[in-house]
Design a protein around this motif. Structure first.
Motif, PDB file in Angstrom:
ATOM      1  N   LEU A  16      45.409  46.698  35.958  1.00  0.00           N
ATOM      2  CA  LEU A  16      44.850  45.340  35.980  1.00  0.00           C
ATOM      3  C   LEU A  16      43.423  45.367  36.512  1.00  0.00           C
ATOM      4  O   LEU A  16      42.536  44.728  35.955  1.00  0.00           O
ATOM      5  N   ASN A  19      40.914  46.092  34.131  1.00  0.00           N
ATOM      6  CA  ASN A  19      41.013  45.185  32.982  1.00  0.00           C
ATOM      7  C   ASN A  19      41.629  45.916  31.785  1.00  0.00           C
ATOM      8  O   ASN A  19      41.203  45.760  30.657  1.00  0.00           O
ATOM      9  N   LYS A  21      44.213  46.377  29.066  1.00  0.00           N
ATOM     10  CA  LYS A  21      44.948  45.329  28.367  1.00  0.00           C
ATOM     11  C   LYS A  21      46.464  45.491  28.450  1.00  0.00           C
ATOM     12  O   LYS A  21      47.207  44.527  28.606  1.00  0.00           O
ATOM     13  N   THR A  24      47.801  44.399  31.873  1.00  0.00           N
ATOM     14  CA  THR A  24      47.715  42.948  31.995  1.00  0.00           C
ATOM     15  C   THR A  24      48.805  42.286  31.170  1.00  0.00           C
ATOM     16  O   THR A  24      49.478  41.360  31.622  1.00  0.00           O
ATOM     17  N   GLU A  25      48.991  42.804  29.962  1.00  0.00           N
ATOM     18  CA  GLU A  25      50.005  42.222  29.088  1.00  0.00           C
ATOM     19  C   GLU A  25      51.397  42.366  29.700  1.00  0.00           C
ATOM     20  O   GLU A  25      52.207  41.442  29.647  1.00  0.00           O
ATOM     21  N   TYR A  28      51.786  39.929  32.449  1.00  0.00           N
ATOM     22  CA  TYR A  28      51.877  38.612  31.816  1.00  0.00           C
ATOM     23  C   TYR A  28      53.294  38.360  31.314  1.00  0.00           C
ATOM     24  O   TYR A  28      53.919  37.334  31.583  1.00  0.00           O
ATOM     25  N   MET A  57      46.630  34.781  37.825  1.00  0.00           N
ATOM     26  CA  MET A  57      46.317  36.136  37.383  1.00  0.00           C
ATOM     27  C   MET A  57      44.921  36.539  37.849  1.00  0.00           C
ATOM     28  O   MET A  57      44.690  37.694  38.210  1.00  0.00           O
ATOM     29  N   VAL A  58      43.999  35.570  37.841  1.00  0.00           N
ATOM     30  CA  VAL A  58      42.645  35.875  38.310  1.00  0.00           C
ATOM     31  C   VAL A  58      42.681  36.235  39.790  1.00  0.00           C
ATOM     32  O   VAL A  58      42.007  37.172  40.232  1.00  0.00           O
ATOM     33  N   PHE A  61      43.967  39.627  40.046  1.00  0.00           N
ATOM     34  CA  PHE A  61      42.942  40.518  39.514  1.00  0.00           C
ATOM     35  C   PHE A  61      41.888  40.830  40.587  1.00  0.00           C
ATOM     36  O   PHE A  61      41.556  41.991  40.840  1.00  0.00           O
ATOM     37  N   GLU A  62      41.419  39.777  41.255  1.00  0.00           N
ATOM     38  CA  GLU A  62      40.432  39.962  42.316  1.00  0.00           C
ATOM     39  C   GLU A  62      40.996  40.819  43.438  1.00  0.00           C
ATOM     40  O   GLU A  62      40.341  41.694  43.984  1.00  0.00           O
ATOM     41  N   ARG A  65      41.203  44.326  42.376  1.00  0.00           N
ATOM     42  CA  ARG A  65      39.886  44.911  42.261  1.00  0.00           C
ATOM     43  C   ARG A  65      39.263  45.208  43.621  1.00  0.00           C
ATOM     44  O   ARG A  65      38.432  46.096  43.750  1.00  0.00           O
TER      45      ARG A  65
END
Lengths: 189, 377
Positions: A16, A19, A21, A24-25, A28, A57-58, A61-62, A65
């Motif tokens: 994730l 990024n 995919k 992430t999928e 999700y 999700m953001v 993600f942060e 990261r």
């Protein structure tokens, strides 16, 4: 068994953060229905659910990261807790009633993360607003250089500057304008 | 001059941040930072701003990929989301043909104007009163056909109600309401009896094809499923279904279609038993008319306590409803049957009303999207 789940989740988070995919999928797919149920059962629509889930999700993600994220609970629990906070806040903003709160998921405290997210989110909106108000060709110029990482020479060719030095000067002026736009509103807050 | 310096410095800072500098350059630059606090300040400020810009870029990319993933998963059916394909496609087509469309529309508009102008200049000027007469005669004609249709309907109704106790007038072609947001409605069995085809229409007047999936003439309950592909799953049902018996004198209200538009009515529970002491139903005092059959009867909390099914002919305002408990029983009976439609077997009635503390206006507003007119032919 529990070990492997944890390892899988750490792998997912690393993906994730890049990024990637597929990861992430996967996240999700595993969690969307839970969050949708939370929102829909509490006076929301499927579109609300999509928004809330993606904002959660953001946040994740942060967090992934930032590199300091230690997984002390399942991704599912984290997302659920964040989504719950976000949805409560949205309901509150829209003055919709929430006295009957249906929820079933496990939760952890995410207060600190929510505070940092809120600030980052405001900055995001502000940046978006500033870039939109920049006007052309500044907007495309900056996007080409900073986001698409194009070389100054390519940019000069694409935008029709006679040489890359001129493009550089223009880029600098645009950046200064963007900063001015951004900080004129940023400092008010 | 100063600007030129700034441009160079900015470039240097950006290379410094991204690690593009050679070790020598780097050392030199760091020394400069130490010596010149103004430069140092610029580096810090610019780094921060670059971070914000980078994050903006990352988030934007992330949002794009999230949306892609969502649409992918939704079309593959891996997540339960109403797929946005139709809408997105429509937007795409609209954008694509908007120019052509607007040109065509303006040409069509011009032609229409021209034609009507020519026609107007050619036709002899007749007094407008004649037009009105004509209109009226058409109106009376339609009125007559409507009356005839009503008479035929009445005959039919009389025929069917003659098999029932003569004191009760059952209205036919009535109301139904949603019990599962995927498009399952409940109505009265007598509403849809002898039906060849069925359509339901919502408060906005949009019609959907439907079919009867279950009837229980004894309890006078029928389940109707919307089969129309244009029907989209509704948001969660706002009202709940309660097994509880309402108290005497408890206020109740209903929404139904005694005419083309949805009509609200309120009343109270007047007896805990129905017609002739029937225990399946209860008696209420409410103004019910033909077409109200199958309307939901709700209490103050927004819980459905029953389904309106008839009124007593010789007494004004006396109506009866079938208690919601019967609906629960029917659904559990269907569940036990092996052959039944899975879409009905999986139905679970909503037990929690989300209308509890709302005013009656708000309740009615939220409920009306879930009450449909049942049209039988």
């Amino acid at each position: 068994m529990k070990e492997t789940i944890l390892e899988q989740e750490i792998l997912l988070l690393k993906g994730l953060a890049r990024n990637d995919k597929k990861s992430t999928e996967e996240i999700y797919k595993q969690n969307y229905n839970l969050i949708q149920a939370l929102v829909v059962n509490n006076n929301g629509t499927a579109d609300d659910a999509r928004d809330i889930f993606q904002e959660s999700m953001v946040v994740l993600f942060e967090k992934a990261r930032s590199g300091t994220f230690e997984l002390n609970c399942q991704i599912r629990t984290y997302l659920y807790s964040v989504a719950r906070r976000l949805w409560l806040k949205r309901l509150h903003q829209q003055n919709r009633f929430t006295e009957e709160w249906n929820d079933a998921g496990n939760m952890i405290r995410v207060d600190d993360d929510m505070d940092t997210h809120e600030q980052k989110d405001q900055e995001y909106d502000l940046m978006h607003h500033s870039i939109q108000h920049l006007g052309e060709p500044c907007k495309s110029l900056l996007e080409a250089f900073y986001f698409q990482k194009k070389s100054m020479q390519d940019i000069a060719d694409a935008f029709g500057y006679t040489n890359s030095e001129n493009a550089k000067t223009q880029k600098y002026k645009c950046l200064m304008r963007l900063k001015k736009l951004f900080f004129s509103r940023y400092n008010k807050k | 001059m100063n600007e030129q310096e700034n441009i160079l410095l900015t470039e240097a800072i950006e290379r410094y941040i991204s690690g593009e500098m050679s070790p020598d350059e780097r050392l030199h630059f760091e020394n400069l930072r130490k010596e010149n606090s103004e430069v140092d300040q610029m580096v810090v400020a610019h780094t921060l701003f670059m971070q914000k810009m980078n994050r903006y870029n990352e988030w934007q990319k992330f949002h794009v990929s999230l949306n892609e993933i969502h649409d992918n998963l939704a079309t593959q059916g891996k997540i339960d989301s109403p797929s946005l394909k139709g809408k997105a496609k429509l937007v795409y087509l609209f954008n694509k043909y908007k120019r052509v469309g607007s040109i065509a529309a303006s040409i069509a508009g011009l032609t229409a104007l021209l034609t009507s102008a020519i026609l107007w200049s050619v036709t002899p000027k007749t007094p407008t009163a004649q037009w009105q007469d004509l209109n009226r005669s058409i109106n009376t004609l339609t009125n007559k056909t409507r009356q005839q249709a009503e008479e035929i309907n009445n005959l039919k109704n009389n025929h069917s109600s003659s098999m029932r106790p003569p004191e009760i007038t059952y209205s036919s072609g009535g109301t139904g309401f949603i019990i599962d947001n995927k498009g399952l409605l409940v109505t009265n069995a007598h509403v849809i009896q002898n039906a060849r085809s069925i359509a339901v229409a919502n408060a906005a007047g949009v019609e959907y094809f439907a079919e009867v999936v279950y009837t229980d003439p004894v309890r006078d309950i029928a389940l109707v499923k919307i089969t129309d592909k244009d029907f989209k799953t509704l948001p969660p049902i706002p009202y709940g279904f309660t097994r509880k018996m309402a108290d005497l004198a408890e206020p109740v209200f209903t929404l139904g279609y005694p005419r083309e538009d949805i009509v609200y009515n309120q009343g109270y529970l007047s007896s805990k038993t129905g017609y002739n002491g029937d225990t399946l139903s209860c008696q209420i005092e409410i103004a019910a008319n033909r077409g109200n059959s199958g309307s939901p009867i709700l209490d103050n909390n927004g819980d459905v306590i029953g389904i309106l099914n008839g009124r007593q002919k010789d007494q004004e305002g006396v109506a009866f409803f079938i208690r919601s408990r019967n609906l629960y029983n029917i659904l559990s009976e269907i569940k036990d049957k092996e052959k039944a439609d899975t879409s009905i077997q999986n139905v679970r009635l909503n037990t929690r009303s989300t209308l509890t503390n709302l005013s009656r206006q708000q309740q009615a507003k939220k409920i009306q999207d879930y009450v449909f007119m049942v049209k039988v032919s």
